[in-house]
Structures are given as structure tokens and as C-alpha cells.
Design a protein around this motif. Structure first.
Motif, short mmCIF file in Angstrom:
data_model
loop_
_atom_site.label_atom_id
_atom_site.label_comp_id
_atom_site.label_asym_id
_atom_site.label_seq_id
_atom_site.Cartn_x
_atom_site.Cartn_y
_atom_site.Cartn_z
N TRP A 1 0.77 -1.19 -0.05
CA TRP A 1 -0.04 0.06 0.09
C TRP A 1 0.87 1.35 -0.06
O TRP A 1 0.56 2.20 -0.83
CB TRP A 1 -0.94 -0.04 1.31
CG TRP A 1 -1.65 1.11 1.52
CD1 TRP A 1 -1.46 2.21 2.67
CD2 TRP A 1 -2.51 2.14 0.70
NE1 TRP A 1 -2.28 3.32 2.36
CE2 TRP A 1 -3.01 2.98 1.19
CE3 TRP A 1 -3.11 1.68 -0.72
CZ2 TRP A 1 -3.58 4.04 0.75
CZ3 TRP A 1 -4.12 2.58 -1.00
CH2 TRP A 1 -4.43 3.64 -0.65
N PHE B 1 -11.11 3.44 6.54
CA PHE B 1 -12.18 2.32 5.86
C PHE B 1 -13.32 2.17 6.94
O PHE B 1 -13.94 1.42 6.89
CB PHE B 1 -11.22 1.09 6.00
CG PHE B 1 -10.09 1.02 5.03
CD1 PHE B 1 -10.25 0.82 3.74
CD2 PHE B 1 -8.66 1.26 5.58
CE1 PHE B 1 -9.32 0.66 3.06
CE2 PHE B 1 -7.77 1.34 4.47
CZ PHE B 1 -7.94 1.13 3.29
N ALA C 1 -7.82 -1.51 -1.47
CA ALA C 1 -8.10 -0.12 -1.01
C ALA C 1 -8.61 1.01 -2.21
O ALA C 1 -9.79 1.68 -1.85
CB ALA C 1 -6.79 0.59 -0.60
#
Length: 402
Positions: free
Chosen positions: A89, A251, A297
Motif C-alpha cells: 500500500w 475504512f 483499498a
């Protein structure tokens, strides 16, 4: 009937009992009084996301729960798959290719836990932490609990709410071990550019200070041109820095208590060492959900951020119509506003709104003395509810005046 007197026990540590009242605990008390009086509250105080975590992430955690291997104590270092998802990420989002999953990553039970534990690991009596003010409470409170001292750097509107490094006395810099920064900033919503970060890294290198970047709002931004930087986009940062990331806002996983730190291996190892003494690591099932979240994501973040953007626009437009001189925040899930004239303190204004309008906001003083004169609105309700809150303010006759 026999009666029993309350036994006498020794008092808590002075460094703990001397802490000021935690603002959100006081807000809870005021809210309870209002509810008991039958007031229907609109709670825009704590930054507690109302959007649910994406269902595929929840499903991944549910599936992970069925695996008996995850019923045992987790590994302190975290699952290899989670640490690899973190570095993946950081590469995709921030372009950082130098992070090693085995040496540069530490899973956390939420970033607040990690920030506190880092302070406990580094701060002795008479040591200093440098903390811009207003501040997220744990940035200062953990140092105080550890027995250290805090030197606050004022964040002023005329300086775009960035700290002035030249105002730090040399005597304080020599005693400082940690320098906390939080951009995008809670509560001011300010963002920092590369030039500021380069000066900050150079300052910490010069004084051998651990640079602590709290990037909890790194993914809540509204235009690609304003995408926040990681501290590790700056040359030399890996020599002195650690960065904290959270899933709570990005999130909508606040209740899952999950985050991670990345950075200098020596600092990561220090954080790891104190955590082995104080907790048992991030639950394996939550690691599996977080792994899924990071690996997907790009599928989740746009929808979550879009909702916050709509809410930001609603709140800013509404307060502008009531006379507030504000612009659209570039990032975070907050709006930071000056208290209107006629109220002696930010707390007095917030208490008035709870009592008269049933609206809960956070006084700026909750974030340190430099927050006085401001209040924070959290974007934790739908646009419909936010519009109702603004209508209540209008009916109450609330208008901005300096």
C-alpha cells in the motif's frame, strides 16, 4: 445492620491525577444531562465514523474467525501477509519502494495505542516532546503520563496552522526526544507541503530527535492535487522518523482497533519491544481484515471519501450562509471554525448549543490552549442531519460576529 466504611487506599500517580479532564468524557456528561431532559441530540462532537466498514472487509474478518489457528495468541510482529500488504500500500499510494515488511513495519491496535507506547518507550523525566498545538490529545498526554514535559508550538491561522520551527528554543531542542506532527491536522484540517517537511526532517536530524508523523487522515482528502505526503517522501526521513497510519477513518473501522507504523528499523524495534511488555499484539482476525482492506483499498476509499466531501460541502456552505468566513478544508473529516462573538470561551459556546439547540460540537480548548476561540464540527452524520443541525442554528439566531 453492620455498615462498612470505604477503605483508605493510596492515590494514583501524580502525573496521572494531574492530567486535565479528557474533553470527550466531559462532553459525554453534558450529553447525558441533555438526553435526560428529553433533548434530541445531533452529535457532531467526537470523530466517530457513522459509515459502516465495507462489507467485503467484514466478510473477510468473519471468515477468518472460523479458522482455529486465529484463536491463539497473535504474533507480536504481525502476520507476514499483513506486513506485506502495508508495504504494498505504501508503494502504490505514496510511491515508497524502500520499506521491508520484516524490518520497517509494526502492526498496532489502533494508531493511538502506538503513539502512546512510543512515548512510554522514549520519554524519561525531564525529557521533552515537541507538540504543535492545538493537538490530538494523546500527542501530549502520553508524554505527561510517562513523566516527561511537553513544549507546545502554536498553530496559528496566519501561518496556515503550521508550526514555526525557528521559535523552538535551543535549550528545549537539546532536551527533546520526540517531535509529533499530524498533517492533515486534527483539529485544524491544515495540510503540510514538501517544503515544510524538508525543514522538519532537517531540524530533527540536527537535534537527533525522533520525528513522529501521525498520518491518520492521510487518505481523507478531496482533490488529487492535495493528496497528503508521507514523511518518507522526504529525503533523509528514514534516518529519524516513524509514521503512524489508522484504518478508523479511511475504512470506517474505528471499532476494529487497527493500524500500523512504518519507519526507521531501530525506532520500529523500540516500539515492538515495549508492546511485547504491554500487550499481546493485534488479533489475527483483524489483521486478515486489514490485509484485505489494504489490498483492495482503491475499491473502498473513493466511496468513503465521496460521502465526507458531500458533508464537508454541506457544512461549509451552511456556516458561510450564517456569516462564517471559512473556506473548504482540503482534507480530514472535520471543519474548524472560530467561535462567534458573545461567548467568553469555546466551552461556553458548545454548552449553549447542547442546551439550546441539541447540537454537540467539540470546543477548541479540548485540543490545548491554542485551540481556544475555535470549535470543531465532525462530519459524522448524513447531509440530511447536517442540514437539520444548520437549520437549528439558524432558528436559534446563531450568526458569526467577531
Amino acid at each position: 445492620m453492620k455498615t462498612f466504611s470505604q477503605p483508605t487506599i493510596k492515590s494514583p500517580a501524580k502525573r496521572f491525577s494531574d492530567l486535565p479532564t479528557y474533553a470527550f468524557a466531559e462532553l459525554d456528561r453534558l450529553k447525558a444531562i441533555a438526553v435526560a431532559q428529553g433533548i434530541k441530540l445531533i452529535d457532531l462532537g467526537m470523530g466517530n465514523p457513522d459509515q459502516p466498514a465495507p462489507s467485503p472487509i467484514v466478510a473477510e474478518i468473519s471468515n477468518s474467525l472460523q479458522d482455529p489457528a486465529n484463536h491463539r495468541y497473535p504474533n507480536f510482529r504481525g502476520k507476514p501477509a499483513y506486513r506485506k500488504a502495508v508495504t504494498g500500500w505504501m508503494h502504490r499510494r505514496y510511491g515508497i519502494t524502500t520499506l521491508d515488511p520484516d524490518h520497517h513495519v509494526q502492526p498496532l491496535i489502533g494508531s493511538k495505542e502506538g503513539l502512546a507506547h512510543l512515548s512510554f518507550a522514549y520519554i524519561d523525566q525531564n525529557d521533552y516532546s515537541l507538540v504543535p498545538s492545538p493537538y490530538y490529545p494523546v500527542h501530549s498526554r502520553a508524554t505527561w503520563i510517562a513523566g516527561g514535559q511537553v513544549h507546545h508550538l502554536p498553530l496559528k491561522a496566519e501561518n496556515q496552522f503550521l508550526p514555526d520551527l525557528t521559535e523552538i528554543p535551543d535549550s528545549i531542542a537539546k532536551q527533546a526526544k520526540l517531535f509529533f506532527v499530524n498533517f492533515p491536522n486534527n483539529p485544524t484540517t491544515a495540510t503540510a507541503d514538501k517544503t515544510f517537511y524538508e525543514k522538519l526532517v532537517a531540524f530533527c536530524q540536527q537535534h537527533q530527535i525522533v520525528l513522529v508523523s501521525d498520518l491518520a487522515y492521510g487518505e481523507i482528502y478531496y482533490d488529487e492535487a492535495d493528496a497528503p505526503l508521507s514523511i518518507f517522501n522526504i529525503d533523509g526521513a528514514m534516518d529519524v522518523a516513524i509514521e503512524f497510519h489508522s484504518f478508523s477513518k479511511s475504512f470506517s473501522m474505528a471499532g476494529f482497533r487497527v493500524g500500523f507504523a512504518v519507519g526507521n528499523p531501530d525506532i520500529i524495534n523500540t516500539l515492538y519491544a515495549i508492546k511485547t511488555n504491554l500487550d499481546y499484539g493485534l488479533p489475527s482476525i483483524i489483521q486478515d481484515g486489514a490485509t484485505y482492506a489494504l489490498n483492495h483499498a482503491e475499491s473502498f476509499l473513493p466511496d468513503i471519501v465521496t460521502q465526507y466531501k458531500k458533508r464537508r460541502d454541506t457544512v461549509v456552505s451552511g456556516f458561510q450562509k450564517l456569516g462564517w468566513p471559512i473556506e473548504l478544508p482540503k482534507a480530514t473529516m472535520y471543519v474548524w471554525l472560530p467561535v462567534p462573538g458573545g461567548f467568553e470561551t469555546s466551552t461556553a459556546f458548545c454548552e449553549y448549543l447542547i442546551e439550546k439547540a441539541g447540537i454537540v460540537i467539540t470546543p477548541g480548548s479540548a485540543f490545548g490552549t491554542e485551540g481556544e476561540g475555535y470549535f470543531r464540527v465532525s462530519l459524522v452524520s448524513s447531509c440530511t442531519i447536517l442540514e437539520e443541525a444548520l437549520e437549528r442554528l439558524s432558528k436559534l439566531g446563531i450568526r458569526y460576529k467577531s
